[in-house]
Design a protein around this motif. Structure first.
Motif, short mmCIF file in Angstrom:
data_model
loop_
_atom_site.label_atom_id
_atom_site.label_comp_id
_atom_site.label_asym_id
_atom_site.label_seq_id
_atom_site.Cartn_x
_atom_site.Cartn_y
_atom_site.Cartn_z
N ARG A 62 -5.11 -5.09 -4.63
CA ARG A 62 -5.77 -3.86 -4.18
C ARG A 62 -7.08 -4.19 -3.46
O ARG A 62 -7.38 -3.63 -2.41
N SER B 152 -8.36 12.51 -2.65
CA SER B 152 -7.23 11.61 -2.89
C SER B 152 -5.96 12.10 -2.20
O SER B 152 -5.34 11.36 -1.45
N ALA C 232 -9.06 5.55 -5.31
CA ALA C 232 -9.96 4.51 -5.82
C ALA C 232 -11.33 4.62 -5.15
O ALA C 232 -12.37 4.51 -5.81
N TRP D 220 -0.52 0.53 -5.89
CA TRP D 220 -1.44 1.56 -6.35
C TRP D 220 -0.87 2.40 -7.49
O TRP D 220 -1.55 3.25 -8.03
N SER D 221 0.37 2.17 -7.86
CA SER D 221 0.96 2.98 -8.93
C SER D 221 0.69 2.44 -10.32
O SER D 221 1.01 3.09 -11.31
N ARG E 160 -6.79 1.77 3.76
CA ARG E 160 -7.44 2.77 2.91
C ARG E 160 -6.83 4.16 3.04
O ARG E 160 -7.39 5.12 2.53
N GLY F 5 -3.41 6.10 -3.25
CA GLY F 5 -4.00 5.20 -4.24
C GLY F 5 -5.35 4.69 -3.78
O GLY F 5 -6.33 4.71 -4.52
N ALA F 6 -5.39 4.19 -2.54
CA ALA F 6 -6.64 3.65 -2.00
C ALA F 6 -7.69 4.74 -1.92
O ALA F 6 -8.85 4.55 -2.30
N SER G 9 0.82 -1.22 0.00
CA SER G 9 0.00 0.00 0.00
C SER G 9 0.85 1.27 0.00
O SER G 9 0.33 2.37 -0.17
#
Lengths: 563, 327
Positions: free
Chosen positions: B228, B267, B245, B202-203, B237, B241-242, B196
Motif C-alpha cells: 500500500r 472515500s 487511507a 486495500w481489502s 490514490r 481503499g487509497a 489497487s
C-alpha cells in the motif's frame, strides 16, 4: 483418451525443469503428479547446489571431486556434463528469480560442503530446495504447462513393439482411473526413502516411478547404494543440512569430544557422507553415543550466524527435538537419505526401454556412483531435468503416437476394484510396511554383512505374501489415501528386493555400501554397475551387470579415497 | 520424555455426492510423548485405529505445506505442532481448514487457494523497472516473503476472506510483494496498479491474524502494508481503499479524531455515500452517527510527537538494488 507428446511423471525440480524444455521445444508436454508441485520433496533440500561459478574454481575440479566421491563407479561422461552445465543452470535459476544469498559485490554466495576441494555450494540460507522449487513452479505457471495434480501414475503402458505408449493414472481426488497416451514418458518421481523406517524423506517418497518402470521392463541401476545422511534428527529422522557443518559445526560424542579427526584427518566433519556416517555409527557402536545418537554442535558459531544462515535448522531442532542449537548440541544419527540407484539411463536420460526417460533421484545416470556428494543432488535434478527434458522433447518430435493397448486402463481399474472390495482379512497395509521398513533399517544399513542382510532377504517373501492379503478399511473412491498407500507399499517391496539382492551380491565395499565381511574395494571384479530386472515368470528381481562409462582420463583412475 | 493420553476430537467429513457432506465429530484416544507432533498422532490413529481417517501430509518438517489444518482453534501445520502445546484438558480438536471447500475429512480442495495465487502473475517479469545488478542486501525485502510455503494457514484464518470470498487473501498478496520488492522485477508499477483494484491489497482489514498464524514467519500483513505504501508513493490514490487511507490520515493529523461523515464522502464519493443512506438512517436511529461537524481530540501535541517519530522512522519498503548501470 487424453494425449500428449511427452508425459512427465513427478513435479519436483527435475520434472518441472524438464517440462520447461518441452515448452521451449514447442511440443505438447504435460505433468502428472500425485501431490501438488509445491509439495514435492525437492523443497526439503536445505544446504545448496554445487556449481563452479567462482573464477578461482573450475568445472574440471568439480568433476574430479564427483568422480572421487562416487568411489569410481560414477559414469564419467555424465559427470562431466553435470559439472560443465552447473554454472549455466545456476545462473539460469538466478535469472528466473531464485533469491540466492549474495556476497558483498552481489555475486552468489557459496559455502563449504563435504568432499569438495572448493567452497562451491551456492545457497539461499538453509532453504535452497524450497526457493528453487517455488521458482520453477512460477515458471511452470507462466508457461501454462498442463498439470494433472493429485493423480498417481499406476502403470507405464508399453505397446506391442516394446515402445512406451503412455500411462494409466488414478485421480486421487475423484478415484477415477484414466489413461493418457504419449509418445514418450519421462519419470522424475524422486527417491524411495520410505523403504527405511528411519529416513529424512517425506512420507510420499515411495519410489513409484522406479517401481512402475521396473515392472514395465526397464532395469534399475545400483540399487544397493543407499546414502545415509550423517545428521538426521534422532527422533524423527528429519534432515539437518550438511551446510551446518559447512558453516563450521562440529560432531561430538557423549564426552563432548570431536571425533572426526580419527576417521578423516584432513577434511574431518566435511569428509564425504559415507565416511562421516560410518564414523558416527562406529562411535555409537563403541558406546560413545547417547540413546543411539551423537551430537551436532553449533554453539561456537554464535547466535547471529545461526539465525542468519541456519534459521530453519534452528526451528526444526526446537520443534522436533526440543533443543535450541544456540544453547545445546543437537542429537543426530546416520539416517536414510538418498538413493544413488534408480532407472538406468545413458548420459542424456534415455533408458533401455524405448520412449522411457528418467531424471533426478529416480534415475541412475549415474553421476553419483556409490556415494553422492552433498550439493550435487539439487544440481543433478536441474541439469538432468534440462538435459533429459531437451533430449526427450527432441525424441518425441520424430515419433508417431503409439497404439495404446486395449485393456491397460481396465487392468488397473480391476486391480483397484478388487482391493477395495476385498473382505476384511485383518492384515493392515501400515503394519506390513512397518515390517518391511524395520527390516531394511536393521539389516541393510551403514555396516553390512552377508549374515545380517540375509535376514532382510528372508523378510521380503514374507512381506510379499502378506501384501497379497492386505485389506482396506477405507473402501471409498474419493481421496482414498489408504488405497494410495497400499499401492505404494507394493512399489516399496519391489524396490527393497532390488536393494537387498544387489547388496548381497556385491562382495566388496564401495562408497555407501560397506561390508564388514568384504571391507576392501575390489576394482578388478566390481567396478561395474548392478542392473536389477523384474522377471515376470519367477515374480522376482534378477540381476545383471554392465561396465562403468569411463573416459580414460588419468586423474579419474581409481585410487584409495582419503579425506 | 513424559507420556500422556490425549483425546483427539476430529471432524469427519464424508462426501455424500453433489458437494454435500456427512459431518460428525469422532473421538480417538492416543498415548504419546507430550513433544510428539499432531501429525504423528494422526498417523498413529490412521495406522492402528481407523484407516479411513483422511488428511494430507508429506515432508514432516514444515517445508512442503501439505498438513495445514485447524488445530485447537487455529490453523497450524500438524507436523510443526506439539500435542502438549495445544491440548486443553488433554483434548485436541482437529478440523479442516476454513474458508475453503472440503474434499474429505481434514483434506480441503486446494484449487481455489492456488487460483488466487495465480491471479497475481506469480513469476518474475522483465520490463523497464528491472535492475541489472543486485547487491548483498538486494533480497532483504524478498527474503521474508519467500519463506512462504503456500500452506494456506493465513487464508484459512483470514477474517476478511471469511466475509468476502472475492478477497485475494494474504498468501497471494505476500507473493505479489515478493515480486514488487525484487530489484530484478521489471513491472512493479503495473503490479501495484492491479493490486489497487477492488478486493486486492486495500481489502485487508489489518487484523494481524495472518501474521499470528503463519508457521513460516512470512508476516503477510506487513507485506500488504508495504504494498500500500508503495502504491501511494507511485501516485495510485484513486481507489476507494487509497482514498479512505488518505482521508483517515488527514483527519487524524489535523484533528486527532475522525469525522466519519466527511470520511465517507472522501472515500466513496457522493454517489457511494448516497448508496449507503439506508444504512446511515438505520445507524442514526440507534444513535450511532456522530456529529457531522469537525471535532478535535485533546492534547493534539502528543499526537504530533507520534507523527514526528513515524516520520523520522519510515517503514522500510525500499528495494535494495545497485544503480542501474548500462551494460
Amino acid at each position: 483418451m487424453k494425449s500428449h507428446d511427452l508425459i512427465i511423471v513427478g513435479a519436483g525440480l527435475s520434472g518441472m525443469r524438464a517440462a520447461l524444455e518441452g515448452v521451449r521445444a514447442n511440443i505438447d508436454v504435460a505433468i502428472v503428479t500425485k501431490i501438488h508441485p509445491l509439495r514435492s520433496h525437492s523443497c526439503a533440500a536445505q544446504g545448496g547446489i554445487n556449481a563452479a561459478v567462482d573464477p578461482r574454481d573450475s568445472w574440471e575440479s568439480h568433476a574430479f571431486d564427483t568422480v572421487k566421491g562416487s568411489d569410481y563407479i560414477g559414469d564419467e561422461d555424465a559427470i562431466q556434463i553435470m559439472a560443465r552445465e552447473a554454472p549455466i543452470v545456476v545462473l539460469e535459476m538466478d535469472r528466473m528469480g531464485t533469491p540466492f544469498s549474495r556476497v558483498e559485490d552481489g555475486g552468489i554466495a557459496q559455502r563449504a560442503f563435504g568432499g569438495a576441494n572448493f567452497d562451491r555450494t551456492c545457497y539461499s540460507a538453509d532453504r535452497t530446495g524450497q526457493v528453487l522449487l517455488h521458482t520453477l513452479w512460477e515458471q511452470l505457471v507462466k508457461s501454462k504447462v498442463p498439470v494433472y495434480e493429485e493423480c498417481s501414475v499406476q502403470k507405464l503402458v508399453v505397446d506391442g513393439a516394446g515402445h512406451v505408449a503412455g500411462v494409466v493414472a488414478l485421480d486421487i481426488k475423484s478415484g477415477e482411473v484414466f489413461g493418457i497416451r504419449g509418445k514418450g514418458v519421462l519419470i522424475a518421481t524422486g527417491g524411495y526413502g520410505r523403504v527405511y523406517a528411519s529416513t529424512t524423506n517425506a512420507t510420499t517418497n515411495t519410489g513409484d516411478g522406479m517401481a512402475i518402470a521396473l515392472r514395465a521392463g526397464a532395469p534399475l541401476g545400483d540399487m544397493e547404494f543407499v546414502q545415509f545422511h550423517p545428521t538426521g534428527l534422532r527422533t524423527s529422522g528429519i534432515l539437518v543440512t550438511e551446510g551446518a557443518r559447512g558453516e563450521g559445526g562440529y560432531l561430538i560424542n557423549k564426552d563432548g569430544k570431536r571425533f572426526m579427526d580419527k576417521y578423516a584427518p584432513t577434511k574431518k566433519e566435511l569428509a564425504s557422507r559415507d565416511v562421516v556416517s560410518r564414523a558416527e555409527q562406529t562411535e555409537i557402536l563403541e558406546g560413545r553415543g547417547v540413546n543411539g545418537a551423537i551430537f551436532l554442535d553449533l554453539r561456537h558459531l554464535g547466535r547471529q550466524k545461526i539465525i542468519e544462515r541456519l534459521p530453519q535448522i534452528r526451528e526444526l531442532a526446537i520443534d522436533l527435538e526440543g533443543v535450541d542449537p544456540i544453547d545445546n548440541p543437537i542429537p543426530v544419527r546416520p539416517t536414510n537419505h538418498y538413493s544413488m540407484g534408480g532407472i538406468r539411463t545413458d548420459k542424456l536420460g534415455f533408458s533401455p526401454l524405448k520412449g522411457l526417460f528418467a531424471a533426478g533421484e529416480a534415475a541412475c545416470v549415474s553421476v553419483h556412483g556409490a556415494n553422492r556428494l552433498g550439493g550435487n543432488s539439487l544440481l543433478d535434478t536441474i541439469v538432468f531435468g534440462k538435459v533429459t527434458g531437451a533430449a526427450a522433447s527432441k525424441y518425441v518430435q520424430d515419433q508417431k503416437l503409439p497404439e495404446f493397448p486395449q485393456g491397460a486402463v481396465k487392468e488397473v481399474e480391476d486391480m483397484i476394484g478388487e482391493l477395495l472390495r476385498r473382505p476384511d482379512t485383518g492384515v493392515k497395509p501400515a503394519a506390513v510396511q512397518e515390517e518391511l521398513s524395520n527390516a531394511l533399517n536393521s539389516y541393510v544399513s551403514v555396516f553390512r554383512t552377508a549374515e545380517i542382510m540375509q535376514k532382510a532377504a528372508e523378510v521380503i517373501p514374507v512381506v510379499r505374501a502378506k501384501f497379497k492379503k492386505i485389506s482396506l478399511q477405507d473402501t471409498s473412491r474419493q481421496f482414498n489415501i489408504e488405497l494410495v498407500r497400499a499401492i505404494e507399499l507394493g512399489h516399496l517391496i519391489d524396490l527393497a528386493e532390488s536393494i537387498v539382492k544387489g547388496a548381497l551380491a556385491r562382495t566388496e565395499s564401495r562408497g555407501a555400501h560397506f561390508r564388514n565381511d568384504f571391507p576392501k574395494r575390489d576394482d578388478a571384479n566390481w567396478r561395474k554397475h548392478t542392473l536389477a530386472h523384474w522377471d515376470p515368470k519367477k515374480e522376482e528381481v534378477v540381476l545383471s551387470y554392465e561396465p562403468v562409462r569411463t573416459l580414460g582420463i588419468p586423474e579419474y583412475e581409481p585410487k584409495e579415497r582419503v579425506y | 520424555m513424559s507420556e500422556e493420553t490425549y483425546t483427539f476430537r476430529i471432524q469427519r467429513n464424508t462426501p455424500t455426492g453433489n458437494g454435500r457432506f456427512d459431518t460428525r465429530w469422532q473421538e480417538f484416544k492416543v498415548t504419546l510423548p507430550t513433544t510428539s507432533t499432531v501429525l504423528s498422532a494422526l498417523e498413529e490413529i490412521k495406522a492402528r485405529q481407523d484407516g479411513t481417517l483422511t488428511f494430507r501430509q508429506s515432508c514432516r518438517s514444515a517445508i512442503c505445506g501439505s498438513c495445514a489444518m485447524r488445530i485447537s482453534g487455529r490453523t497450524r501445520l500438524a507436523c510443526k505442532t506439539q500435542v502438549g502445546s495445544v491440548a486443553r484438558d488433554k483434548v485436541i480438536e482437529v478440523g479442516p481448514q476454513t474458508n475453503q471447500p472440503v474434499l474429505k475429512d481434514l483434506a480441503i480442495d486446494i484449487r481455489p487457494f492456488f487460483e488466487r495465487v495465480r491471479r497475481v502473475d506469480p513469476f518474475l517479469k522483465d520490463g523497464p523497472e528491472s535492475a541489472k545488478k543486485v547487491t548483498k542486501t538486494a533480497y532483504d525485502q524478498v527474503n521474508q516473503v519467500t519463506q512462504c510455503i503456500m500452506c494456506g494457514c493465513c487464508y484459512s484464518d483470514c477474517t476478511m476472506a471469511e466475509v468476502s470470498p472475492a478477497f485475494l487473501g494474504p498468501a497471494a498478496l505476500a507473493k505479489s510483494f515478493r515480486f514488487v520488492s525484487d530489484p530484478r522485477e521489471g513491472m512493479k508499477t503495473e503490479r501495484l496498479e492491479f493490486l489497487s483494484q477492488p478486493d486486492n491489497m486495500w481489502s485487508c482489514s489489518r487484523c494481524t491474524m495472518c501474521v499470528e498464524v503463519c508457521p513460516k514467519d512470512v508476516k503477510p500483513m506487513e507485506a500488504i502494508v508495504k504494498l500500500r505504501t508503495r502504491g501511494l508513493e507511485k501516485g495510485l490514490r484513486s481507489g476507494v481503499g487509497a482514498r479512505h487511507a488518505l482521508a483517515f490520515h488527514e483527519d487524524i493529523q489535523q484533528n486527532g479524531d475522525l469525522n466519519e461523515f466527511t470520511l465517507m464522502m472522501r472515500s466513496v464519493g457522493l454517489g457511494g455515500t448516497l448508496a449507503e443512506l439506508g444504512s446511515a438512517l438505520h445507524l442514526m436511529k440507534k444513535g450511532k452517527i456522530p456529529s457531522p461537524f469537525p471535532h478535535k481530540a485533546e492534547k493534539l501535541g502528543e499526537l504530533r510527537k507520534i507523527y514526528d517519530i513515524l516520520e523520522k522512522n519510515p517503514l522500510d519498503v525500499e528495494t535494495k538494488a545497485a544503480e542501474i548501470v548500462p551494460e
